[in-house]
Design a protein around this motif. Structure first.
Motif, PDB file in Angstrom:
ATOM      1  N   GLU A  91       1.075  -1.560   0.140  1.00 16.51           N
ATOM      2  CA  GLU A  91       0.129   0.486   0.080  1.00 16.51           C
ATOM      3  C   GLU A  91       0.504   1.350  -0.245  1.00 16.51           C
ATOM      4  O   GLU A  91       0.380   2.389   0.029  1.00 16.51           O
ATOM      5  N   LYS A  92       2.088   1.151  -0.058  1.00 22.73           N
ATOM      6  CA  LYS A  92       2.904   1.945   0.349  1.00 22.73           C
ATOM      7  C   LYS A  92       3.750   3.081  -1.403  1.00 22.73           C
ATOM      8  O   LYS A  92       3.658   4.018  -1.635  1.00 22.73           O
ATOM      9  N   ALA A 113     -15.711   4.550  -9.494  1.00 22.22           N
ATOM     10  CA  ALA A 113     -16.638   4.438  -8.454  1.00 22.22           C
ATOM     11  C   ALA A 113     -16.815   3.209  -7.668  1.00 22.22           C
ATOM     12  O   ALA A 113     -17.472   3.576  -6.822  1.00 22.22           O
ATOM     13  N   ILE A 114     -15.967   2.561  -8.190  1.00 20.01           N
ATOM     14  CA  ILE A 114     -15.959   1.294  -7.127  1.00 20.01           C
ATOM     15  C   ILE A 114     -15.251   2.187  -5.242  1.00 20.01           C
ATOM     16  O   ILE A 114     -15.339   1.613  -4.622  1.00 20.01           O
ATOM     17  N   GLY A 115     -14.768   3.169  -6.149  1.00 22.77           N
ATOM     18  CA  GLY A 115     -13.551   3.843  -5.141  1.00 22.77           C
ATOM     19  C   GLY A 115     -12.038   3.121  -4.424  1.00 22.77           C
ATOM     20  O   GLY A 115     -12.261   2.960  -3.599  1.00 22.77           O
ATOM     21  N   LEU A 116     -12.091   2.145  -5.097  1.00 21.55           N
ATOM     22  CA  LEU A 116     -10.454   1.321  -5.032  1.00 21.55           C
ATOM     23  C   LEU A 116      -9.589   2.407  -5.059  1.00 21.55           C
ATOM     24  O   LEU A 116      -9.495   2.778  -6.028  1.00 21.55           O
ATOM     25  N   ASN A 117      -8.635   2.106  -4.009  1.00 30.08           N
ATOM     26  CA  ASN A 117      -7.417   3.130  -3.877  1.00 30.08           C
ATOM     27  C   ASN A 117      -6.275   2.132  -5.398  1.00 30.08           C
ATOM     28  O   ASN A 117      -6.282   0.688  -5.353  1.00 30.08           O
ATOM     29  N   PRO A 118      -5.728   3.032  -6.079  1.00 29.47           N
ATOM     30  CA  PRO A 118      -4.946   2.614  -6.924  1.00 29.47           C
ATOM     31  C   PRO A 118      -3.497   1.306  -6.569  1.00 29.47           C
ATOM     32  O   PRO A 118      -3.269   0.471  -7.528  1.00 29.47           O
ATOM     33  N   LEU A 119      -3.105   1.438  -5.702  1.00 31.64           N
ATOM     34  CA  LEU A 119      -2.165   0.594  -5.151  1.00 31.64           C
ATOM     35  C   LEU A 119      -2.765  -1.008  -3.985  1.00 31.64           C
ATOM     36  O   LEU A 119      -2.468  -2.362  -4.002  1.00 31.64           O
TER      37      LEU A 119
END
Ligand code: SF4
Lengths: 367, 424
Positions: free
Chosen positions: A214-215, B32-38
């Motif tokens: 996550e970083k 739209a589903i709001g996922l974090n890119p990482l």
């Protein structure tokens, strides 16, 4: 004492050394490794073929898990493109190769040492895959563990080379004297600084960060790429990255050079690796008992060939390389196709080399 | 949209290529589903579609032609985390060469979304026909139209149990379908039908994408939408050492053996040769000897001969090959055929052979006994070992009796019978 075979020691050692998952596809004579692997590893998976095996392994490796598999030539042949991929992506994994008699499907239940030239040239461009070879029951333990740490520390697939007669026979073995094996530890990039997945780190090895962390963004790329893992044509940075693949292995090779050198003031050195080593040891004992001085080099790190071997054998007028293949593959790798005067081989196919054959070569007319 | 997932700069595709829309719709669906890119891992492979990865700010993995599904399978299983999203981009060419990977992933319901960019030909290499090219579609390698139909991958994925499979036409905003696929647990497949302006349009100038799809009988619809658990790799909390189940063998007996001794026991598959020699090897260890036991059998282990080489020695055994054995024991005709050359070569030593088998030519001393008749096919091999030890105790008979007793098969054999030559 227990009654154990080499496969059992290899798998136990690899599991202790931090192997996370065994992924397998059955092939004789690597089946006992597969069976023990499925039983012993924290995780295991049965793949539908060897290409899938290697791809799944690469995927696990990308998430920071150390995958292990075992195969023999026909399986290896299917894996080659994917091993190249993992090599380029710099993904640690251990591939145990149990050699059997070829060409093609050959004889599945007969041992051999015929895949050296293939492994030595397996990566397009001739880049070296660290290859460790097991020469005794003790090596099944120590060399396997070292192979696992080489894979992780150098961020690369490695080969653990063996053959049927090394992994299958049962032996009386004293496990109480085995050394402890510590699990190999990954040193993750632990920094707020942007992570550059192929930036040469310590000893030219790039720091590792699993995909999904996550970083920082992690990019892995099989094609020619720059330090950021972005596909490039032959740019300067991309070529430097490709060059580094060889550099990182050569640079760190001394740390991963395993061999036994039993030297006497002699004019002949016997070179052996893998299954021919026990026969060569026996030959050396008998020769010495009969008053013949002889030295013995057991090569355990086969590729890339450590310069130490070259420096050692240079001091001998005669070099006898014992190997279970027709064309003297390790001999060719050491001395080139044109060879050198005084260099001969003991070679067999379809059966083991006997101590007597080595003795005969050392004491015979070729002297 | 900003450049949270996808760089705002120009995408690396020909003008009018449907691949643009796959990338843009992916971005929109992720937003739209709001996922974090990482939390997203995009796995691509070789083909025009694959070069998009540099534009994504997610984790990206760029692998081999047609292998991205298998590579992604390893990643999703390795992560084992439903809050991460593994997305695979693959072309119709890649789907063809990696068909096994797709079927396997759909069948086992690996947690990932596969987006097939199906433009019905290999764009990157010059417009050749793929396994998904429909009948009649013209390509560089099918200039008169492909003579047979392409695979219907959505149908196949549904057949093998994928959680989700849908075919769509790759125009306009289809991010809703993508979001639906992304949010499905397990394996989801979205086949996006496109036409490649550089080759597809060029070779089939008068045809419309919708008409091609219709003629090929490829339905633009939802094929599968079922609730099925994602596949997970079982994690053993406390893997048990392989040594644990191996019994430590104590040295309880004494052998008078002075030199290395080798024996070959040869019979037929199913005749207990391997088990008998394994017990012999345990008995040798218990008698303080080094031992090597090697099995030999044809590739199909359940048929033909089964043979075992045993070496025991008071000194460490180095070489484990047996060329000139001290003793050869033959309990079946298969066993004799396997060992005939060795037996004929013997100039001394001992050949023990079942009396129902003809004696081969040999320089060895020959002893015959009715192993089969007395002990039966399953115990003849073990009986023959006792027979030999009784005559020449290279290891004590009691050591083999003890190994048999610890083996867990002792109640299946008649020990008195195995030792009955003692009273002969
Ligand atoms: S060649 Fe075809 S598939 Fe490739 S980018 Fe151009 S239009 Fe798209």
């Amino acid at each position: 004492m227990i009654l154990a075979n080499g496969s059992m020691l290899i798998i136990e050692a690899l599991a202790k050394a931090g192997g996370d998952i065994f992924i397998g596809y059955p092939i004789t004579p690597a089946n006992s490794l597969y069976q023990y692997g499925i039983q012993r590893f924290p995780m295991s998976l049965a793949a539908p073929d060897e290409i899938t095996t290697l791809q799944w392994m690469a995927g696990f490796s990308a998430t920071g898990k150390l995958p292990v598999t075992a195969t023999s030539f026909p399986g290896l042949a299917l894996m080659i493109e994917s091993i190249n991929m993992a090599y380029m992506m710099e993904l640690p994994m251990v591939i145990a190769l149990v050699q059997r008699f070829g060409p093609s499907t050959g004889t599945a239940t007969c041992g051999a040492q015929g895949d050296l030239l293939l492994i030595n040239g397996l990566i397009s461009g001739g880049y070296p895959v660290p290859t460790f070879c097991i020469s005794s029951m003790d090596d099944c333990w120590d060399i396997s563990a070292s192979a696992a740490s080489a894979a992780v520390e150098l961020r690369t697939p490695v080969f653990l080379l063996t053959s049927k007669e090394m992994v299958m026979p049962l032996r009386g073995y004293d496990i109480s004297s085995l050394s402890e094996i510590d699990p190999v530890s990954y040193s993750y990039h632990d920094d707020d600084r942007k992570y550059v997945p192929y930036e040469p780190g310590n000893n030219l090895v790039p720091g590792f960060l699993p995909v999904g962390n996550e970083k920082h963004q992690t990019r892995l790329t099989a094609s020619t790429h720059d330090r950021n893992g972005i596909l490039q044509h032959t740019t300067k940075e991309a070529l430097a990255n490709t060059t580094r693949l060889q550099g990182k292995i050569l640079k760190n090779l001394p740390e991963f050079t395993f061999h036994e050198l039993d030297e006497e003031d002699a004019d002949t050195v016997i070179v052996s690796f893998g299954i021919t080593s026990p026969a060569a040891r026996r030959a050396v004992r008998t020769l010495r008992k009969n008053g013949v001085s002889v030295s013995h080099l057991i090569a355990k790190t086969l590729f890339p060939v450590p310069s130490l071997y070259i420096d050692t054998i240079r001091n001998y007028r005669r070099v006898v390389v014992a190997e279970e293949n027709q064309n003297g593959q390790f001999r060719q790798i050491l001395f080139g196709v044109s060879g050198r005067e005084g260099v001969t081989g003991v070679n067999t196919i379809g059966r083991m080399i006997t101590p007597e054959e080595i003795i005969e070569e050392v004491t015979g007319d070729g002297r | 949209m900003g450049d949270k997932y996808l760089s705002t700069s120009e995408l690396p595709f020909c003008k009018g290529c449907g691949h643009h829309l796959v990338a843009r719709n992916t971005e929109k669906a992720l937003e739209a589903i709001g996922l974090n890119p990482l939390d997203v891992i995009l796995v691509t492979d070789i083909g025009c579609h694959g070069i998009i990865d540099r534009k994504f700010h997610t984790h990206t993995v760029h692998g081999l032609h047609g292998r991205s599904v298998a590579l992604a399978a390893g990643i999703t299983l390795g992560l084992n985390n439903p809050s991460k999203k593994v997305i695979v981009y693959i072309g119709d060419g890649g789907a063809t060469i990696g068909l096994q990977h797709l079927i396997e992933a759909a069948h086992r319901n690996f947690d990932m979304t596969v987006i097939i960019h199906n433009n019905m030909l290999y764009g990157m290499t010059g417009g050749q026909a793929s396994g998904l090219t429909p009948c009649g579609f013209k390509t560089t390698t099918s200039p008169e139209g492909k003579p047979y139909s392409g695979y219907d991958l959505c149908r196949k994925a549904n057949n093998v149990g994928a959680s989700y499979a849908r075919r769509i036409i790759g125009t306009g905003d289809y991010s809703g379908h993508l979001a639906e696929a992304f949010e499905t647990e397990g394996f989801s497949l979205l086949e996006v039908m496109e036409i490649c302006p550089s080759y597809g349009v060029k070779f089939n100038p008068d045809r419309k994408l919708t008409e091609i799809i219709e003629q090929a009988d490829l339905k633009v619809k939802l094929y599968s939408n079922q609730i099925r658990k994602r596949y997970q790799v079982h994690l053993r909390d406390n893997p048990i050492s392989l040594f644990k189940e191996k019994n430590e063998i104590e040295i309880e007996f004494h052998s008078e053996l002075k030199d290395t001794f080798s024996l070959i026991l040869s019979g037929s598959a199913g005749g207990g040769v391997q088990l008998a020699t394994e017990l012999f090897a345990q008995a040798a260890i218990a008698s303080g000897l080094d031992v090597s036991k090697k099995g030999n059998y044809p590739v199909t282990v359940g048929t033909g001969f089964s043979s075992s080489d045993i070496i025991v020695s008071p000194d460490p055994i180095l070489f484990t090959g047996v060329k000139d054995p001290d003793v050869v024991i033959i309990v079946s005709k298969d066993g004799l055929e396997h060992c005939r050359a060795v037996i004929e070569r013997m100039k001394n030593g001992l050949l023990i052979i079942d009396e129902n088998i003809d004696t081969p030519i040999t320089g060895a001393e020959v002893l015959k006994h009715d192993f089969h008749g007395i002990a039966g096919a399953r115990s003849a091999a073990l009986y023959a070992l006792f027979f030999y030890l009784h005559r020449n105790p290279v290891i004590p008979v009691d050591a083999l009796v003890s190994a048999l007793g610890k083996s867990g098969i002792s109640d299946k054999v008649d020990l008195d019978m195995l030792l009955n030559f003692k009273i002969e």
